[in-house]
Write a protein that holds these residues in place. Sequence first.
Motif, short mmCIF file in Angstrom:
data_model
loop_
_atom_site.label_atom_id
_atom_site.label_comp_id
_atom_site.label_asym_id
_atom_site.label_seq_id
_atom_site.Cartn_x
_atom_site.Cartn_y
_atom_site.Cartn_z
N VAL A 190 -7.22 4.24 6.41
CA VAL A 190 -7.91 3.76 7.50
C VAL A 190 -8.48 4.84 8.07
O VAL A 190 -7.75 5.78 8.62
CB VAL A 190 -6.97 2.90 8.57
N ILE A 220 -12.15 -1.03 6.99
CA ILE A 220 -11.25 0.20 7.43
C ILE A 220 -11.92 1.58 7.31
O ILE A 220 -11.05 2.56 7.67
CB ILE A 220 -9.94 -0.01 6.81
N PHE A 243 -8.23 -1.46 13.60
CA PHE A 243 -7.09 -1.67 12.59
C PHE A 243 -5.48 -1.84 13.54
O PHE A 243 -4.93 -2.70 13.32
CB PHE A 243 -6.88 -0.60 11.64
N LYS A 298 -7.13 -8.68 4.61
CA LYS A 298 -5.81 -8.46 5.49
C LYS A 298 -4.61 -8.61 4.92
O LYS A 298 -3.78 -7.99 5.15
CB LYS A 298 -6.17 -9.21 6.89
#
Length: 148
Positions: A134, A100, A142, A108
Amino acid sequence: MEIKLSVSEERYTQIEQLLLEKGFTISDTADFILQERQKGTAFLNAIQNGEVCRIRTEEIIFIESFGKSIVLHTMDGEYELSERLKELEVMLDAERFMRISNSVIIAKNSVAKIKPTFSMKFILTLKNGTQVDVTRSYYYKFREAYGI
């Protein structure tokens, strides 16, 4: 020659024994990594308090780098890794892990909350309460992965 093993727990002992018989040395600090062809490794060898620990990848919440120092985070604690983040990104299952930012890889399933910002970033709150960003470079990747 020293080799680091990155294989499933079921086959680790068998492969280790075979390599030792052939004259290889198994070491977590070796330059060469023997990795089983699979959907990512099942565990990583990490260091905590000077001891080598085998951490199952399903326990990982996130991995971050601070310069040359790589830290793996689980609900049970923090561990040091010898691999670089790029190497870890290849070793881990892409369906379960995602980079990220230039310094963070997350599991995840460890994302508890996603907070969008005005500057094409997200602030994630992970299962353990840690917040990570992120960055813009990974923003679209993402969004696509999470269907946002």
